[in-house]
Enzyme design. Structure first.
Site, PDB file in Angstrom:
ATOM      1  CB  SER A  33       5.085  -1.771  12.080  1.00 45.96           C
ATOM      2  OG  SER A  33       4.599  -0.454  12.295  1.00 45.96           O
ATOM      3  CD  GLU A  35      -3.553  -2.840   7.324  1.00 44.04           C
ATOM      4  OE1 GLU A  35      -2.408  -2.989   6.902  1.00 44.04           O
ATOM      5  OE2 GLU A  35      -4.257  -1.846   7.040  1.00 44.04           O
ATOM      6  N   GLY A  38       2.184   2.115  10.753  1.00 43.22           N
ATOM      7  CA  GLY A  38       3.102   3.247  10.606  1.00 43.22           C
ATOM      8  C   GLY A  38       3.746   3.693  11.905  1.00 43.22           C
ATOM      9  N   GLY A  62       2.711  -1.148   4.364  1.00 39.79           N
ATOM     10  CA  GLY A  62       2.741   0.272   4.036  1.00 39.79           C
ATOM     11  C   GLY A  62       4.174   0.718   3.781  1.00 39.79           C
ATOM     12  N   GLY A  63       4.797   1.306   4.801  1.00 38.15           N
ATOM     13  CA  GLY A  63       6.118   1.917   4.665  1.00 38.15           C
ATOM     14  C   GLY A  63       7.150   1.047   3.958  1.00 38.15           C
ATOM     15  CG  ASN A  88      -1.724   1.222   1.398  1.00 40.24           C
ATOM     16  OD1 ASN A  88      -1.802   2.046   0.475  1.00 40.24           O
ATOM     17  ND2 ASN A  88      -2.344   1.380   2.559  1.00 40.24           N
ATOM     18  CD1 TRP A  89       3.637   0.887  -2.702  1.00 42.54           C
ATOM     19  CD2 TRP A  89       3.672   1.916  -4.700  1.00 42.54           C
ATOM     20  NE1 TRP A  89       4.348   0.094  -3.569  1.00 42.54           N
ATOM     21  CE2 TRP A  89       4.391   0.694  -4.803  1.00 42.54           C
ATOM     22  CE3 TRP A  89       3.565   2.720  -5.837  1.00 42.54           C
ATOM     23  CZ2 TRP A  89       4.995   0.279  -5.983  1.00 42.54           C
ATOM     24  CZ3 TRP A  89       4.166   2.302  -7.019  1.00 42.54           C
ATOM     25  CH2 TRP A  89       4.871   1.098  -7.092  1.00 42.54           C
ATOM     26  CE  LYS A  90      -0.122   3.409   4.680  1.00 44.50           C
ATOM     27  NZ  LYS A  90      -0.165   3.568   6.111  1.00 44.50           N
ATOM     28  CD  GLU A 145      -3.231   5.410   6.554  1.00 43.93           C
ATOM     29  OE1 GLU A 145      -3.196   5.480   5.313  1.00 43.93           O
ATOM     30  OE2 GLU A 145      -2.298   4.915   7.237  1.00 43.93           O
ATOM     31  CG  HIS A 184      -5.843   1.559   5.081  1.00 47.73           C
ATOM     32  ND1 HIS A 184      -5.462   2.564   5.938  1.00 47.73           N
ATOM     33  CD2 HIS A 184      -4.777   0.736   4.966  1.00 47.73           C
ATOM     34  CE1 HIS A 184      -4.204   2.347   6.315  1.00 47.73           C
ATOM     35  NE2 HIS A 184      -3.766   1.245   5.741  1.00 47.73           N
TER      36      HIS A 184
HETATM   37  C1  PEP Z   1      -0.859   0.002   6.073  1.00 52.49           C
HETATM   38  O1  PEP Z   1      -1.014   1.188   5.910  1.00 52.49           O
HETATM   39  O2  PEP Z   1      -1.692  -0.795   5.592  1.00 52.49           O
HETATM   40  C2  PEP Z   1       0.283  -0.442   6.863  1.00 52.49           C
HETATM   41  C3  PEP Z   1       0.276  -1.644   7.327  1.00 52.49           C
HETATM   42  O3  PEP Z   1       1.290   0.477   7.042  1.00 52.49           O
HETATM   43  P1  PEP Z   1       2.747   0.178   7.719  1.00 52.49           P
HETATM   44  O4  PEP Z   1       3.252  -1.100   7.123  1.00 52.49           O
HETATM   45  O5  PEP Z   1       3.570   1.348   7.352  1.00 52.49           O
HETATM   46  O6  PEP Z   1       2.504   0.055   9.191  1.00 52.49           O
END
Ligand code: PEP
Length: 258
Positions: free
Chosen positions: A220, A174, A180, A241-242, A10-12, A104, A102
């Protein structure tokens, strides 16, 4: 039943057009490292065509083996919804997946389980595989409400789906406090919720279907913590994500699920 693991990035709202193409090419060029793991890249909507082209999904005869996904969509197929993207549009540019609900989207954009439910049905109707996200906040976990919160999210987000529809979806657990933040759920904490989710899917559809549905963990995930998550019986991949913004890290995570 053995489930094919699925690792999605997920590049957001990150990268620019050139960097998005470069990252997609890097992942596509090395996707064999992930063995049989299904890989999905979910770039910002503006870069879907660029990434789809880099993955060989648009106007190409040999797709790369890496799938494309949207990060969100509207539940209507067309119309006066300024700024939105319709499910058939995602299909049109080569998407096979779409992330829905998600945290967010839920916390920053007011998406309720009802909205996620409408979007899930619309995604399935368009032929997309929804990756339906659920997870509790830190406050909810500390108040021992994790099971109740996740149960409501699953039941309400998937309400009215036929067993055949349930069989087609992917779930991402999640925990909001792990997204994040660098705080990853322990493998035991994650496994406990994944097992709960699989039990809920058995009630909504059937034990056999529940056994076939992939449940990703997200929050994470990094190459150095992916293996212990992957070792859990009900964790079938990751929503990243990251760490999905670097090909090495994303593929390192994918390799842990191979
Ligand atoms: C996400 O946004 O779905 C996520 C899991 O982010 P991160 O891996 O950065 O915690």
């Amino acid at each position: 039943m053995s489930r094919r693991s699925i690792v999605a990035g997920n590049w957001k709202m990150n990268l620019d057009c050139a960097k998005a193409a470069e990252l997609a090419q890097a992942v596509a060029g090395r996707h064999a490292e992930a063995g049989n793991v299904e890989l999905v890249l979910c770039p910002p909507t503006a870069y879907l065509t660029t990434v789809g082209t880099a993955l060989g999904l648009v106007h190409a005869t040999s797709p790369s083996g890496v799938a494309l996904g949207g990060q969100n969509m509207h539940d209507k197929s067309s119309g006066a919804f300024t700024g939105e993207v319709a499910p058939p549009m995602l299909v049109d540019v080569g998407c096979r997946f779409v992330i829905l609900g998600h945290s967010e989207r839920r916390t920053l954009f007011g998406e309720t389980d009802g909205i996620v439910n409408a979007k899930t049905k619309a995604a399935l109707a368009a032929g997309l595989t929804p990756i339906v996200c659920v997870g509790e906040t830190l406050e909810e976990r500390e108040a021992n409400r994790t099971q109740a919160v996740v149960t409501t999210q699953i039941n309400d987000s998937l309400a009215g789906l036929t067993p055949a529809d349930v069989a087609k979806i992917v779930i991402a657990y999640e925990p909001v406090w792990a997204i994040g933040t660098g705080k990853v759920a322990s493998p035991q904490q994650a496994q406990e919720v994944h097992a709960l989710i699989r039990g809920l899917l058995a009630s909504l559809a059937s034990p056999a279907i529940a056994d076939s549905v992939r449940i990703q963990y997200g929050g994470s995930v990094k190459p150095d913590n992916a293996a212990e998550l992957a070792a859990q019986p009900d964790i079938d991949g990751a929503l990243v994500g990251g760490a999905s913004l670097k090909a090495d890290d994303f593929l390192g995570i994918a390799r842990a699920f191979a």
